[in-house]
Each structure stands twice: as structure tokens, then as C-alpha cells.
Write an enzyme that holds these catalytic residues in place. Sequence first.
Site, short mmCIF file in Angstrom:
data_model
loop_
_atom_site.label_atom_id
_atom_site.label_comp_id
_atom_site.label_asym_id
_atom_site.label_seq_id
_atom_site.Cartn_x
_atom_site.Cartn_y
_atom_site.Cartn_z
N THR A 140 0.83 -1.20 0.00
CA THR A 140 0.00 0.00 0.00
C THR A 140 0.87 1.26 0.00
OG1 THR A 140 -1.40 1.31 1.48
CG2 THR A 140 -0.14 -0.42 2.51
N ASP A 141 0.31 2.35 -0.50
CA ASP A 141 1.04 3.63 -0.45
C ASP A 141 1.17 4.14 0.98
OD1 ASP A 141 -1.62 4.35 -0.01
OD2 ASP A 141 -1.67 5.91 -1.55
N TYR A 165 -1.62 -0.33 11.19
CA TYR A 165 -1.82 -1.02 9.90
C TYR A 165 -0.65 -0.77 8.96
CZ TYR A 165 -3.33 -1.46 5.03
OH TYR A 165 -3.38 -1.74 3.68
N LYS A 169 2.25 -3.27 7.37
CA LYS A 169 2.46 -3.48 5.94
C LYS A 169 3.91 -3.15 5.56
CE LYS A 169 -0.16 -4.52 3.18
NZ LYS A 169 -0.60 -5.87 2.67
P1 NAD Z 1 -9.97 -7.01 2.76
O1 NAD Z 1 -9.94 -6.70 4.21
O2 NAD Z 1 -11.20 -6.72 1.97
O3 NAD Z 1 -9.62 -8.55 2.54
C1 NAD Z 1 -8.62 -9.21 3.26
C2 NAD Z 1 -8.85 -10.71 3.12
O4 NAD Z 1 -7.79 -11.38 3.82
C3 NAD Z 1 -10.17 -11.20 3.74
O5 NAD Z 1 -10.83 -12.05 2.84
C4 NAD Z 1 -9.71 -11.96 4.98
O6 NAD Z 1 -10.59 -13.03 5.33
C5 NAD Z 1 -8.35 -12.46 4.55
N1 NAD Z 1 -7.46 -12.76 5.69
C6 NAD Z 1 -7.24 -11.98 6.78
N2 NAD Z 1 -6.39 -12.60 7.61
C7 NAD Z 1 -6.04 -13.78 7.03
C8 NAD Z 1 -5.19 -14.87 7.39
N3 NAD Z 1 -4.49 -14.85 8.56
N4 NAD Z 1 -5.07 -15.92 6.55
C9 NAD Z 1 -5.78 -15.94 5.39
N5 NAD Z 1 -6.61 -14.96 5.00
C10 NAD Z 1 -6.74 -13.89 5.81
O7 NAD Z 1 -8.71 -6.25 2.15
P2 NAD Z 1 -8.52 -5.56 0.72
O8 NAD Z 1 -8.98 -4.17 0.79
O9 NAD Z 1 -9.01 -6.48 -0.33
O10 NAD Z 1 -6.92 -5.51 0.66
C11 NAD Z 1 -6.18 -6.60 0.12
C12 NAD Z 1 -4.71 -6.28 0.21
O11 NAD Z 1 -4.45 -5.09 -0.53
C13 NAD Z 1 -4.23 -6.01 1.62
O12 NAD Z 1 -2.96 -6.61 1.77
C14 NAD Z 1 -4.12 -4.49 1.71
O13 NAD Z 1 -3.12 -4.11 2.61
C15 NAD Z 1 -3.77 -4.14 0.29
N6 NAD Z 1 -4.21 -2.80 -0.18
C16 NAD Z 1 -5.49 -2.40 -0.03
C17 NAD Z 1 -5.90 -1.16 -0.53
C18 NAD Z 1 -7.33 -0.69 -0.43
O14 NAD Z 1 -7.64 0.44 -0.82
N7 NAD Z 1 -8.27 -1.51 0.04
C19 NAD Z 1 -4.97 -0.34 -1.17
C20 NAD Z 1 -3.64 -0.79 -1.30
C21 NAD Z 1 -3.29 -2.02 -0.81
#
Ligand code: NAD
Length: 380
Positions: A140-141, A165, A169
Site C-alpha cells: 500500500t502507499d 496497519y 504493511k
Molecule cells: P480485505 O480486508 O477486503 O480482505 C482481506 C482478506 O484477507 C479477507 O478475505 C480476509 O478473510 C483475509 N485474511 C485476513 N487474515 C487472514 C489470514 N491470517 N489468513 C488468510 N486470510 C486472511 O482487504 P482488501 O482491501 O481487499 O486488501 C487486500 C490487500 O491489498 C491487503 O494486503 C491491503 O493491505 C492491500 N491494499 C489495499 C488497498 C485498499 O484500498 N483496500 C490499497 C492498497 C493495498
Amino acid sequence: MNTYLITGAAGFIGSNFVKYLLRTRTDLRIVVLDILTYAGNLGTLADDIDNERCIFVRGDIGDRRLVEQLFAQYKFDYVVNFAAESHVDRSIENPQLFLQTNVLGTQNLLDCARRAWTTGRDAQGYPTWLRGKRFHQVSTDEVYGSLGKTGFFTEQTPLAPHSPYSASKTAADLIVLAYRDTYHMPVSITRCSNNYGPYHFPEKLIPLIIKNILEGKKLPVYGDGSNVRDWLYVEDHCRAIDLVLHQARDGEVYNVGGHNERTNLEIVRLVISTMRQLMETRPEYRNALKHKPLAADGSIDLTWMDDTLITFVADRLGHDQRYAIDPAKIQHDLGWTPQTTFDVGIVRTIEWYLNHQPWVKQVTSGEYIKYYERMYEHRN
Ligand code: NAD
Ligand code: TYD
């Protein structure tokens, strides 16, 4: 045929990525590993899991025995790690869980991949690797911390996270890079700005605002609403990951973002006005409303759907002021540019929510209701 381990794919971005891969590639097999926290919903993948091209395994990325067994069984070519605790507000409540999943979970995946993909040692003692493997970390940024009024995050910007958080990351990114530098592991990392689109859990700003409007509830804006986020349509993020995974050189880090900076207040106002316009021009969308006051002539009144719904609430602790990505590197190296403008993407997203109310109901039953009460009670 390539086999992918995609973790966390019952969540927002991972599920969009699985759908994207299944739609755009033919010769592949995907194993989804997800523990199904409150943010993971198997229903999101109901049309995708067929036990041939797409197999679902419920489990923890930190479970050594399980992950080793999956590597032995499926001989993965690619690992794409989306699994994470992803919500800043929850990380302020319970930081330890974020370290457990985001840091130790990632390290466990890395180690299982290292053991499965190394074949011996070279003359200098570095491991030798099976060809064509790649571990991709979805970052993430937020690892770069916060910007002032000007400037952008480049891949050279020092890592300076603030929230539990983003700190977790960042730690995960550093351990991925440590595996690159120490073992010459074939890794890549993408650091993306805020995503929006279908299947976004309604504790995050945009889907929460949509949900609250449908329920006629107040729209909580933290602080004065001047914080800036750089919004990217989720499918553009998926395409960026696909490109980096398959085309980038080993060991590279790429920022992903589309120069779409908005204050939170702008976002909330835009969602209100877009929803009202959609309801006015497409009466069938009014079926999604839970709050349906009637006008004098008996029709559904929409006049309440305006900026008076906004309520300024206590600010998030340590709230980062501004995020903004410089995507020059991924544009230059891989030819990536976003394809969905914000004007198009926000309407598409709102329409998706209006058409998928059963999904929202399913994912927000139970634990989420308690969370919402706890989170917003003390802010008022
Ligand atoms: P989300 O919270 O919607 O989904 C996370 C998923 O991970 C869920 O399905 C959860 O059940 C699963 N999970 C959590 N702990 C776990 C474990 N111990 N073992 C297996 N599965 C597990 O998150 P998202 O928004 O889809 O983000 C996905 C990734 O992208 C993350 O790593 C986040 O840091 C990164 N990210 C998100 C954004 C954003 O805007 N949402 C932006 C940049 C990066
Ligand atoms: P969020 O969707 O939680 O993403 P992130 O914290 O990862 O950027 O929040 C986006 C922005 O919206 C952030 O500045 C916090 C703010 N926000 C609100 O003002 N009200 C809300 O109810 C939520 C959930 C977020």
C-alpha cells in the site's frame, strides 16, 4: 499451465483479482487461501469456485503445516499475497492482530515458498531457484507515511508509516525485500493507493457512505474532511498486479495510482449527489432504499438526500493528511495506465451496490453491526 496461490481472495481486491485472472487467462489454476475473517466472504467467489480452475481452502496464511502441504500438493508457480488485516481504524483498536497476520503471516508464506522453490546452492552459498516462480506482495502507499500539500510518493520515498496497519504493511515489505536480498528470492511488490469498486467491505469510506445513505443515516466525516486520498478503480489495480507479476523483473517495487486526488469531503458530497441523481433518473434504484419517506403526493421523497446528512466526527488518531502516488515507473516500464476514470468508476460502483444489496446484507450481518456501534459511538 500455471498454478497460483492467491491469499485473502475472499476479500475486496483479491476477489476482484481472481475474477480478473479467470476472465483474462485460459490456462491456469487458482488456489484461494483465506481464513474468512469478518472481511472475507465466500459468497463473493460463489460463481468462481469450481474445484478445477478455482479451488478454495479455508485457512491461515500463518499456518506452517497447511501452507507447506498446499505447496507440496499444488506446486505453485506464483504466490500473490492479498491476505491482511486491512482497516486502519481496527488497527488502532487491536494492533497485535495486524502484526500477526500482516507480518508473521507474510513471513510464513515466504518461508514455505523458499523451501518449495529452492533446488540447492550456488558457489557463493545463495540458494538456487526453480525457474518461473514469483512471490508477489500486495502492499500500500500508506507505507510512505503522509504528504503535505504538494509532492508525490515515488518508489524512492523513505518508508515512514504512522498507523499500526501501515507499520505492519511496511514490516511485511521489508521482510519480502530481505528474502530478495538474503536468498535472491524472486519477489515483487506493488504499493497501490486507495481502491474503490465492487465487493468493497462497507466499513471503508465509499461503501460505508453508500450504505448509510440507503439507510437514511448520518455520514461520518473524520475531522474536517480535508484529508486527501488518491482513488483508483479496483480493476486498474488488478491489471497492474497482473503486469508486474508476469512482466516485471525479479525484485522490483512499483507504485500504482492514477493521479486522482480527492478530499474526503469531496468524495462524500459526490457520492450523495450521484446517488440522488441515479434515484431520480432510474426509479428502480429506489428499491434499494431502506429509508423511504413519502412526499405529499405519495411518491418517494428524495429531498433529504443532500449534504445535511454529513456529520463531522472525532478525527482518527494519527490521521495521515494526504496520499498521492507518482506512477511514472509502472507507466514507463510496463505501459500501465488506469483505464477507468473516476467519473465512470464512481457511478459504476454505486450502481453495483444498488444492484447487490443482498451481498451487503450478507457481509454486514453479525459482527459488523457490533463493530459499527463501537466505532462510531465514541466519535459523536
Ligand atoms: P480485505 O480486508 O477486503 O480482505 C482481506 C482478506 O484477507 C479477507 O478475505 C480476509 O478473510 C483475509 N485474511 C485476513 N487474515 C487472514 C489470514 N491470517 N489468513 C488468510 N486470510 C486472511 O482487504 P482488501 O482491501 O481487499 O486488501 C487486500 C490487500 O491489498 C491487503 O494486503 C491491503 O493491505 C492491500 N491494499 C489495499 C488497498 C485498499 O484500498 N483496500 C490499497 C492498497 C493495498
Ligand atoms: P478508509 O476507507 O478507511 O481508507 P484508508 O484509511 O486506508 O485511507 O478511509 C479513507 C479516508 O476516509 C480516510 O482519510 C479516513 C476517512 N473516513 C471518514 O472520514 N469517515 C469514515 O467513516 C471512514 C471509514 C473513513
